[in-house]
Every structure is written in C-alpha cells, then in structure tokens.
Design a protein around this motif. Structure first.
Motif, PDB file in Angstrom:
ATOM      1  N   PHE A   1       0.835  -1.207   0.000  1.00  0.00           N
ATOM      2  CA  PHE A   1       0.000   0.000   0.000  1.00  0.00           C
ATOM      3  C   PHE A   1       0.866   1.251   0.000  1.00  0.00           C
ATOM      4  CE2 PHE A   1      -2.166   3.373   2.383  1.00  0.00           C
ATOM      5  CZ  PHE A   1      -3.236   3.593   1.521  1.00  0.00           C
ATOM      6  N   VAL A   2       1.891   1.271   0.827  1.00  0.00           N
ATOM      7  CA  VAL A   2       2.772   2.436   0.926  1.00  0.00           C
ATOM      8  C   VAL A   2       3.519   2.636  -0.407  1.00  0.00           C
ATOM      9  CG1 VAL A   2       4.790   3.391   2.090  1.00  0.00           C
ATOM     10  CG2 VAL A   2       3.018   2.235   3.419  1.00  0.00           C
ATOM     11  N   THR A   3       3.990   1.564  -0.984  1.00  0.00           N
ATOM     12  CA  THR A   3       4.690   1.651  -2.268  1.00  0.00           C
ATOM     13  C   THR A   3       3.764   2.191  -3.343  1.00  0.00           C
ATOM     14  OG1 THR A   3       6.123  -0.195  -1.666  1.00  0.00           O
ATOM     15  CG2 THR A   3       5.984   0.348  -4.011  1.00  0.00           C
ATOM     16  N   ASN A   4       2.547   1.667  -3.391  1.00  0.00           N
ATOM     17  CA  ASN A   4       1.569   2.146  -4.372  1.00  0.00           C
ATOM     18  C   ASN A   4       1.252   3.618  -4.154  1.00  0.00           C
ATOM     19  OD1 ASN A   4       1.369  -0.271  -5.716  1.00  0.00           O
ATOM     20  ND2 ASN A   4      -0.405  -0.967  -4.544  1.00  0.00           N
ATOM     21  N   LEU A   5       1.111   4.014  -2.914  1.00  0.00           N
ATOM     22  CA  LEU A   5       0.790   5.396  -2.589  1.00  0.00           C
ATOM     23  C   LEU A   5       1.940   6.321  -2.992  1.00  0.00           C
ATOM     24  CD1 LEU A   5      -1.340   7.200  -1.311  1.00  0.00           C
ATOM     25  CD2 LEU A   5      -0.216   6.875   0.887  1.00  0.00           C
ATOM     26  N   LEU A   6       3.160   5.912  -2.712  1.00  0.00           N
ATOM     27  CA  LEU A   6       4.311   6.757  -3.029  1.00  0.00           C
ATOM     28  C   LEU A   6       4.597   6.834  -4.535  1.00  0.00           C
ATOM     29  CD1 LEU A   6       6.768   5.799  -0.144  1.00  0.00           C
ATOM     30  CD2 LEU A   6       5.448   7.917  -0.391  1.00  0.00           C
ATOM     31  N   THR A   7       4.280   5.771  -5.273  1.00  0.00           N
ATOM     32  CA  THR A   7       4.547   5.763  -6.718  1.00  0.00           C
ATOM     33  C   THR A   7       3.336   6.201  -7.542  1.00  0.00           C
ATOM     34  OG1 THR A   7       3.980   3.427  -6.902  1.00  0.00           O
ATOM     35  CG2 THR A   7       6.307   3.975  -6.508  1.00  0.00           C
ATOM     36  N   LEU A   8       2.247   6.564  -6.880  1.00  0.00           N
ATOM     37  CA  LEU A   8       1.036   7.001  -7.592  1.00  0.00           C
ATOM     38  C   LEU A   8       1.300   8.170  -8.537  1.00  0.00           C
ATOM     39  CD1 LEU A   8      -1.944   6.430  -7.948  1.00  0.00           C
ATOM     40  CD2 LEU A   8      -2.403   8.019  -6.073  1.00  0.00           C
TER      41      LEU A   8
END
Length: 88
Positions: A3-10
């Motif tokens: 989730f954090v990775t997806n949020l940061l790479t959005l």
C-alpha cells in the motif's frame, strides 16, 4: 508495504501508462513493418512501377534490396534471431 509503495509511486502512474502505450505502439509498428504480406505487396508494386517505366532499373533494384533485407529480417525474427541489425 504494498500500500505504501503504491501510494508513493502514484504520481508516476501517468508516466508508466505513457510508457506502456509507447511500447504497444512500437510493437504494432514493428509488426506492420516486418509483415511478410505487406513486404511482398510492396515488392509487387515496385515490379509494376518498373514495368510501367515509373522507376528506373537502378531505383527498383535499390528498393527491392531494402524490402528483401526486411523480409529476411522478418523471417529471422520468427525463427528467434536477428540476421541484420540495420533495421529497428
């Protein structure tokens, strides 16, 4: 972590989408460029232009050489190797 990775790479999502689209366009262009039926049709057109006198013998031969090299590259790619690096 996902989730954090997806949020940061959005913010990169449009860039990834553009890159994916460019890759799809490149693959489609290569498929058409190396299509044996298209190449044979172009060879036929050159023969017709030569017969009608619209192309000189040298011009027709040069154009045929390019198309034949492309046709050989297409055959090589289907067999899993690249025979001529002069074409994309």
């Amino acid at each position: 972590m996902g989730f954090v990775t997806n949020l940061l790479t959005l913010p990169l999502a449009p860039v990834r989408a553009t890159a994916a689209l460019a890759d799809q366009i490149r693959r489609q262009a290569e498929q058409e460029f190396y299509d044996p039926a298209r190449i044979r049709h172009q060879l036929e057109l050159i023969g017709n232009l030569r017969a009608s006198g619209d192309l000189t013998e040298d011009e027709a031969t040069a154009a045929e050489d390019v198309l034949i090299a492309r046709l050989l590259d297409a055959e090589a790619q289907r067999e899993g190797y690249v025979a001529n690096d002069n074409y994309p």
